[in-house]
Motif scaffolding. Structure first.
Motif, PDB file in Angstrom:
ATOM      1  N   VAL A   1       0.852  -1.195   0.000  1.00 45.70           N
ATOM      2  CA  VAL A   1       0.000   0.000   0.000  1.00 45.70           C
ATOM      3  C   VAL A   1       0.883   1.239   0.000  1.00 45.70           C
ATOM      4  O   VAL A   1       1.736   1.401   0.884  1.00 45.70           O
ATOM      5  N   GLY A   2       0.687   2.099  -0.987  1.00 49.67           N
ATOM      6  CA  GLY A   2       1.409   3.362  -1.063  1.00 49.67           C
ATOM      7  C   GLY A   2       0.530   4.504  -0.586  1.00 49.67           C
ATOM      8  O   GLY A   2      -0.667   4.540  -0.887  1.00 49.67           O
ATOM      9  N   TRP A   3       1.135   5.421   0.167  1.00 48.45           N
ATOM     10  CA  TRP A   3       0.418   6.568   0.718  1.00 48.45           C
ATOM     11  C   TRP A   3       1.043   7.885   0.239  1.00 48.45           C
ATOM     12  O   TRP A   3       2.247   7.968   0.045  1.00 48.45           O
ATOM     13  N   TYR A   4       0.199   8.905   0.123  1.00 47.30           N
ATOM     14  CA  TYR A   4       0.659  10.286   0.020  1.00 47.30           C
ATOM     15  C   TYR A   4      -0.375  11.125   0.745  1.00 47.30           C
ATOM     16  O   TYR A   4      -1.553  11.163   0.361  1.00 47.30           O
ATOM     17  N   VAL A   5       0.041  11.778   1.840  1.00 50.45           N
ATOM     18  CA  VAL A   5      -0.888  12.543   2.661  1.00 50.45           C
ATOM     19  C   VAL A   5      -0.290  13.916   2.937  1.00 50.45           C
ATOM     20  O   VAL A   5       0.922  14.103   2.917  1.00 50.45           O
ATOM     21  N   GLY A   6      -1.169  14.884   3.204  1.00 57.92           N
ATOM     22  CA  GLY A   6      -0.670  16.213   3.529  1.00 57.92           C
ATOM     23  C   GLY A   6      -1.736  17.272   3.347  1.00 57.92           C
ATOM     24  O   GLY A   6      -2.937  16.995   3.442  1.00 57.92           O
ATOM     25  N   TYR A   7      -1.278  18.471   3.058  1.00 61.61           N
ATOM     26  CA  TYR A   7      -2.209  19.571   2.826  1.00 61.61           C
ATOM     27  C   TYR A   7      -1.543  20.628   1.950  1.00 61.61           C
ATOM     28  O   TYR A   7      -0.317  20.712   1.861  1.00 61.61           O
ATOM     29  N   VAL A   8      -2.398  21.413   1.303  1.00 59.06           N
ATOM     30  CA  VAL A   8      -1.955  22.491   0.426  1.00 59.06           C
ATOM     31  C   VAL A   8      -2.517  23.799   0.960  1.00 59.06           C
ATOM     32  O   VAL A   8      -3.732  23.931   1.145  1.00 59.06           O
ATOM     33  N   GLU A   9      -1.646  24.749   1.222  1.00 61.35           N
ATOM     34  CA  GLU A   9      -2.088  26.088   1.620  1.00 61.35           C
ATOM     35  C   GLU A   9      -2.262  26.931   0.360  1.00 61.35           C
ATOM     36  O   GLU A   9      -1.312  27.134  -0.395  1.00 61.35           O
ATOM     37  N   VAL A  10      -3.482  27.400   0.139  1.00 63.11           N
ATOM     38  CA  VAL A  10      -3.783  28.265  -1.003  1.00 63.11           C
ATOM     39  C   VAL A  10      -4.665  29.403  -0.519  1.00 63.11           C
ATOM     40  O   VAL A  10      -5.651  29.182   0.185  1.00 63.11           O
ATOM     41  N   ALA A  11      -4.291  30.626  -0.890  1.00 65.07           N
ATOM     42  CA  ALA A  11      -5.083  31.804  -0.504  1.00 65.07           C
ATOM     43  C   ALA A  11      -5.390  31.744   0.988  1.00 65.07           C
ATOM     44  O   ALA A  11      -4.490  31.667   1.808  1.00 65.07           O
ATOM     45  N   GLU A  12      -6.684  31.723   1.331  1.00 63.68           N
ATOM     46  CA  GLU A  12      -7.090  31.753   2.743  1.00 63.68           C
ATOM     47  C   GLU A  12      -7.536  30.391   3.250  1.00 63.68           C
ATOM     48  O   GLU A  12      -8.180  30.301   4.297  1.00 63.68           O
TER      49      GLU A  12
END
Length: 264
Positions: free
Chosen positions: A212-223
């Motif tokens: 099982v491959g994972w990619y997790v996180g978040y993207v900060e865009v504008a507000e």
């Protein structure tokens, strides 16, 4: 007439949204691989999901556990900061990037297993169940090996739970020190542009078939910050680039990241 216009608008909007979901499905179909991706706004809760059933299924987190493990290690004061040294004991590993002293930042970036196993030893196995419960981070099977549980299947987590955890990280709603959150954000930064900042972690659980491959996180865009968690079946190491590729292409399909420019 207003009712008719509203109905037409809703129909067009639904067709557009459906087309976008089809676009995400086609990313997995084109790769010939089964998986899920969940995307959610930290501010509004708006979400997009491909393969809803799989998004609720728990898998071994592998190195994506380094996100929470970093916060724990920092708050337990078993390592001081991003530049603090984790000494190498001379053991040779197949991944050459692991074969030297590491900082917390480099260990996170190269996904150094032995480094985080050393940090887990310093924390102590007895403390982990409470930390996991506090963060609502997956399910931990007892008994467990204190330096293997995020690798051997004792700990499992779903894409939906990953996103819920990441929302707590973004909002800093878990009781960690401000400095711990700041350090995690520094080492988790994967890409920065004038339009967005990407914070992410890969993972690869290899002790199952398929892997099982994972990619997790978040993207900060504008507000806003858009949280995401992708997992997919992996047949071998050749599938690993698909983790990031499909996740980012899904974010592009939803208009969260800018589309790739075509150069001529």
């Amino acid at each position: 007439m207003p009712t008719l216009l509203i109905s037409i608008f809703l129909l067009c909007f639904s067709l557009f949204a459906y087309a976008e979901e089809v676009a995400i499905a086609q990313l997995f179909s084109k790769a010939g691989i089964d998986g899920t991706v969940l995307i959610e706004s930290a501010n509004t809760g708006q979400r997009f999901v491909h393969n809803n059933a799989r998004s609720k299924h728990a898998f071994t987190p592998a190195s994506t556990f380094k996100v929470l493990n970093t916060l724990i290690a920092l708050d337990e004061d078993v390592i001081a900061a991003a530049g603090a040294i984790i000494p190498w004991n001379g053991t040779q590993f197949e991944i050459t990037d692991w074969n030297h002293d590491q900082t917390l930042e480099s260990a996170f970036k190269v996904s150094c297993v032995w480094c985080y196993q050393e940090l887990a030893r310093r924390v102590g196995a007895v403390k982990y169940p409470a930390y996991l419960h506090q963060a609502h981070y997956g399910q931990l099977r007892q008994p467990f090996n204190g330096t293997e549980f995020w690798l051997d299947g004792s700990l499992t987590i779903s894409a939906e739970q990953q996103v819920a955890f990441l929302k707590q990280v973004v909002k800093r709603s878990l009781p960690y020190q401000t400095s711990s959150y700041d350090t995690l954000k520094t080492i988790m930064l994967a890409e920065t542009t004038p339009h967005y900042r990407l914070y992410a972690k890969t993972g690869w659980a290899t002790r199952s078939t398929p892997g099982v491959g994972w990619y997790v996180g978040y993207v900060e865009v504008a507000e806003d910050a858009w949280l995401f968690a992708l997992n997919l079946d992996t047949r071998n190491a050749a599938d690993l680039p698909l983790r990031k590729q499909i996740a980012l292409d899904s974010l592009r399909a939803k208009g969260i990241l800018p589309a790739n420019r075509v150069t001529r």
